[in-house]
Scaffold this motif. Structure first.
Motif: not given
Length: 510
Positions: A408-426
């Motif tokens: 989840v933290g890595t997804l947050g880094m990818l989203a930050e670098a992309s200028g977005t946020g993210a939602v993850l389906d558990v």
């Protein structure tokens, strides 16, 4: 919690507690009894024990069920003609009962907690329910039985790796839960008590946020401005004017001392995964080893060489020093004419994860390092790290390998670098059998690659690894978790590193 009440029953005199006028004006009668001010220092002879909720013969379960019946059925007249508050959670082998007893063994109160869906897979979503406190427990001077049980339930849920914890609370008791850090979600109607106002309340669980803050939040101030435009947030760096991509990672000194062969193996693993995420073919390694003596250095280098052979990446050189504190840093070189950036994602992109699920916890690192690579054949390892390499049939818009910040933290880094946020389906995230959601979302896996692309685009072909679409990029910073009932909870609030978005994604600086 569900059908919660410690409030005063008929015929029970009010508990009179001296209070300042201002505080007295803000506390209702139910609030005072549930968690009000103590008249004298709390006694130390109250204990809280745990028992399986399904063990109907356990003394604590027997006592808790008796308390529930006394409070909900006899005192409050709930559950209509059934005269019983038992439900499916009482037979769920994963549910537990926490029971508070006085020094002489007298039951004072209890609470039950367990997975939200009895009989369904445990996704890290639990509920608390059936909080009941005896009349004697309510009138006990110097201790807040209800508040103590609520805190104990939260601690038990955290220990179980729960990422979403909720309770349906009688509205009169909402202020106490609020004071204890719970948040109101909405008003609800509870089976068995349709005429009693209830609130669904949620206790924020911050395990993922704490991991992110511990591992990645200092980066913005430390390394801002060092990455080339278009590759801010990547773990590798394209070398200007060439097809070379370089990556460098250091292994924790404590790990080098404790498990030197594994440290050497991981020195290769983390670097080839960084190259893999940028779509670069690994071509060579350089190492820098520090050790207290030659024996430790030899063990580190043995692990490093074994991994280099398995991945088919030659060790080109390096530096070794003895009679110094343990250390290991490895630099990896790869090749691709078109690196895949972490910052190439866009709002609406599908999030995919491709992960190797065939492994086990590394001995000594349960819940933190999931080892799949040390047991894999060389051919499988090489297929995985070349999944989006230069020869791949399809390459995603953005990619990042799962690292110390967890999935989840890595997804947050990818989203930050992309200028977005993210939602993850558990429920959509591929997960190894027997591994809890919270551990999987926060551990360091052997191989796990996050990618984003247009909806419907193919996922990387990574041989034995498993891939699935499991979310999307959004226009709100941070990462939220989406649960099977459609509810969302915050996992990462806002940016992870503070490095901000990449610029001109995918373009080399001139």
């Amino acid at each position: 919690m569900s059908l919660t009440d410690e409030s005063r029953g008929a015929g029970v005199p009010p508990l009179v507690v001296p209070q300042p006028a201002r505080l007295r004006a803000t506390l209702g009668a139910a609030e005072e009894i549930l968690g009000g001010l103590a008249r004298r220092p709390a006694p130390r002879d109250v204990t809280i024990g745990e028992a399986p909720a399904a063990d109907a013969g356990h003394p604590d379960v027997i006592a808790h069920r008796a308390l529930r019946r006394a409070v909900f059925v006899e005192e409050q007249g709930l559950f209509g003609g059934s005269r019983s508050d038992l439900d499916d959670t009482d037979t769920d082998p994963r549910a537990v009962v926490l029971l508070a007893r006085d020094g002489d063994g007298t039951p004072l109160g209890g609470v039950r907690l367990g997975p939200a869906g009895p009989g369904e897979p445990d996704l890290g979503w639990w509920t608390g329910s059936r909080l009941a406190v005896s009349v004697g427990g309510r009138r006990r001077a110097g201790v807040r039985i209800g508040a103590a049980l609520i805190r104990a339930a939260v601690a038990r849920a955290e220990a179980a790796g729960v990422l979403r914890f909720e309770a349906d609370v009688q509205a009169v008791n909402g202020p106490l839960f609020t004071r204890l850090g719970w948040e109101t979600v909405r008003a609800v109607t509870v089976p068995g008590a349709p005429d009693v106002p209830h609130l669904r309340m949620r206790r924020p669980m911050d395990r993922i946020q704490r991991l992110v803050e511990a591992t990645k939040s200092p980066l913005g101030e430390l390394v801002a401005g060092l990455a080339p435009p278009g590759f801010v947030g990547d773990d590798g760096a394209p070398v200007p004017g060439s097809d070379v991509v370089a990556a460098c990672d250091a292994i924790l000194p404590a790990m080098v001392e404790r498990d030197p062969e594994w440290a050497g193996w991981c020195g290769v693993l983390v670097n080839v995964n960084d190259l893999a995420a940028m779509g670069a073919r690994p071509v060579g390694l350089l190492d820098a080893v520090g050790a207290r003596d030659a024996s430790l250095a030899a063990r580190v280098l043995h692990g490093l060489r074994a991994a280099a052979d398995a991945y088919g990446v030659p060790v080109l050189g390096g530096h070794t020093t003895v009679d110094v504190p343990a250390s290991l840093a490895v630099t990896a070189l790869g090749s691709t004419p078109t690196p895949v950036p972490a910052g190439g994602g866009r709002v609406g992109h599908q999030v995919g994860i491709t992960a190797d699920l065939d492994g086990a916890w590394r001995p000594g690192y349960t819940g933190r390092q999931f080892d799949t690579t040390s047991r894999r054949r060389a051919g499988d390892l090489r297929t995985m790290v070349n999944a989006i390499g230069p020869d791949a049939a399809h390459r995603p818009a953005a990619a990042k390998d799962v690292s110390m910040a967890g999935l989840v933290g890595t997804l947050g880094m990818l989203a930050e670098a992309s200028g977005t946020g993210a939602v993850l389906d558990v429920a959509a995230v591929p997960r190894p059998a027997g591994v809890g959601v919270a551990d999987w979302f926060t551990c360091f896996p052997g191989f796990a690659l996050l990618t984003t692309d247009e909806p419907g685009a193919p996922l990387p072909d990574a041989g034995p690894a498993t891939g699935a679409a499991c979310g999307e990029l959004t226009d709100t910073a941070g990462v939220t978790l989406r649960w099977p009932d459609g509810e969302t909870t915050t996992a990462v609030a806002g940016p992870v590193t503070g490095l901000g978005p990449a610029t001109a994604p995918g373009r080399m600086p001139s």
